[in-house]
Design a protein around this motif. Sequence first.
Motif, mmCIF file in Angstrom:
data_model
loop_
_atom_site.group_PDB
_atom_site.id
_atom_site.type_symbol
_atom_site.label_atom_id
_atom_site.label_comp_id
_atom_site.label_asym_id
_atom_site.label_seq_id
_atom_site.Cartn_x
_atom_site.Cartn_y
_atom_site.Cartn_z
ATOM 1 N N GLU A 18 48.619 47.521 48.799
ATOM 2 C CA GLU A 18 49.363 46.340 49.249
ATOM 3 C C GLU A 18 49.266 45.277 48.151
ATOM 4 O O GLU A 18 49.576 45.577 46.998
ATOM 5 C CB GLU A 18 48.854 45.847 50.607
ATOM 6 C CG GLU A 18 49.044 46.900 51.697
ATOM 7 C CD GLU A 18 48.710 46.393 53.092
ATOM 8 O OE1 GLU A 18 48.771 45.188 53.332
ATOM 9 O OE2 GLU A 18 48.412 47.244 53.956
ATOM 10 N N GLY A 19 48.747 44.094 48.480
ATOM 11 C CA GLY A 19 48.731 43.019 47.484
ATOM 12 C C GLY A 19 47.420 42.890 46.728
ATOM 13 O O GLY A 19 47.190 41.884 46.053
ATOM 14 N N VAL A 20 46.547 43.880 46.822
ATOM 15 C CA VAL A 20 45.216 43.729 46.224
ATOM 16 C C VAL A 20 44.985 44.770 45.124
ATOM 17 O O VAL A 20 45.313 45.941 45.296
ATOM 18 C CB VAL A 20 44.115 43.873 47.308
ATOM 19 C CG1 VAL A 20 42.745 43.612 46.700
ATOM 20 C CG2 VAL A 20 44.358 42.920 48.471
ATOM 21 N N ARG A 21 44.421 44.312 44.004
ATOM 22 C CA ARG A 21 44.116 45.232 42.896
ATOM 23 C C ARG A 21 42.935 46.120 43.267
ATOM 24 O O ARG A 21 41.888 45.631 43.695
ATOM 25 C CB ARG A 21 43.752 44.434 41.643
ATOM 26 C CG ARG A 21 44.942 43.779 40.958
ATOM 27 C CD ARG A 21 44.484 42.766 39.913
ATOM 28 N NE ARG A 21 43.578 43.384 38.951
ATOM 29 C CZ ARG A 21 42.378 42.900 38.628
ATOM 30 N NH1 ARG A 21 41.924 41.799 39.189
ATOM 31 N NH2 ARG A 21 41.636 43.511 37.750
ATOM 32 N N ALA A 22 43.114 47.430 43.088
ATOM 33 C CA ALA A 22 42.039 48.384 43.414
ATOM 34 C C ALA A 22 40.774 48.040 42.627
ATOM 35 O O ALA A 22 39.658 48.131 43.136
ATOM 36 C CB ALA A 22 42.494 49.803 43.086
#
Length: 416
Positions: A18-22
């Motif tokens: 979604e909107g979060v960097r792994a």
Amino acid sequence: MREIFPFIGHKEGELFIEGVRAEEIAREVGTPLYVYSRKAIEEAYREIEEAFKEVNPLIAFAVKSNSNVHVLKLLKELGAGADTVSAGEIYRAITAGIEPKKILFAGVGKREEEIEFALDRGILMFNVESEGELYKIEEVAKRLGKVAPIAVRVNPEVDPKTHPYIATGLKSSKFGVDFGTALKMYERAKESKYLKPVGIHFHIGSQITDISVFSQAAQKVKELVKELGSRGIEIEYFDAGGGLGINYRPDEKPVSAGELARALIPHVKELKCRLILEPGRRIVGNAGVLITELLYRKETPEKLFYIVDAGMNDLARPSLYKAYHHIEAVRGGEKKVKATIVGPICESGDLFGEGRELPEMKEGELLAIFSAGAYGFTMASNYNSRPRPAEVLVEGDSFRVIRQRETLADLISREF
Ligand code: LLP
């Protein structure tokens, strides 16, 4: 975002859930780490709900595929029930707020305490797998002064054309009973003061991509329901099990839930039964990734190994079923090498992918193993005394830990 699976993909050369960097999650929570996308779970659930809306089925999520209480809570909010196979799974489902009247209890070897636990909670029905078990349920119900709602799990004897370890509807399988035995069991239940036949159940296997096997099975079971009707046994719930497959390869299209709906709906309409579905993998499978760190590059005369910090204890499917899981570098990059991705466990089968095209990666960089949301964490073990990984749920631009990483102390906490 260039999606690899829904809501999970690369943006500006980096993997996002979604909107979060792994990478941000991994740096904060550590690796190996399971990450799930809330939106991907919701979307997969809604696809099934939408495809079947005409008959308003009970969608009983197969808890064995992902039993995290927070995942169950979110499914509860969507209206899901639960398909369970142990007191432990019933306990998890109820803790998540799923109403007992939406809980099914299946499994070939239910213990007496588990039957009692389920009866006390007032679950929707027991999916009964043998004559012996029917008598046991009757005995427990009598002792408690209750009436146990039951469905017999029948074996429609169709080949689901899937991996032999996850095919369950064949004649040779330990699951369910043949139609003749089922008739006997229903007659018996009808006579009993402590048993009430309310449903019929079949589940022919998992990771099924050929929908015609569902039609064949449903057709056969429909005939049996009619036979029961003619004997004065009315079936209210037609439980068609789980098993709808997913695409493990990003370039393949998954079989649609609509197709499954077209295979099942005519039968339940004809019977005027309420449909129950027990999807697991289809809802959570592609909503999860396992993030792992590259510990060492090891070049032998034969191969380039990428040795990662996740092992077969964390994700068992590749070693257990030779299952394919797509793998990419968290920081994209041009695919220049063929690497064999292995874990740290002392077993040659601790292998996630052979000769995969990947970028040149440095030690300390991260890899993502996809389609790990179903039968990933739930099949994890402590083999080699490795604490089990953490689990994280991403919701839009934020994330939260929904299960903490186990500690070394956890490993021996029961040994005193
Ligand atoms: N209902 C029953 C009675 C089941 O036995 C199962 C799965 C399901 C529903 C859910 O099936 P699904 O929709 O997830 O295909 N560990 C294996 C899969 C084992 C499936 C066991 N039963 C794997 O990783 O592929």
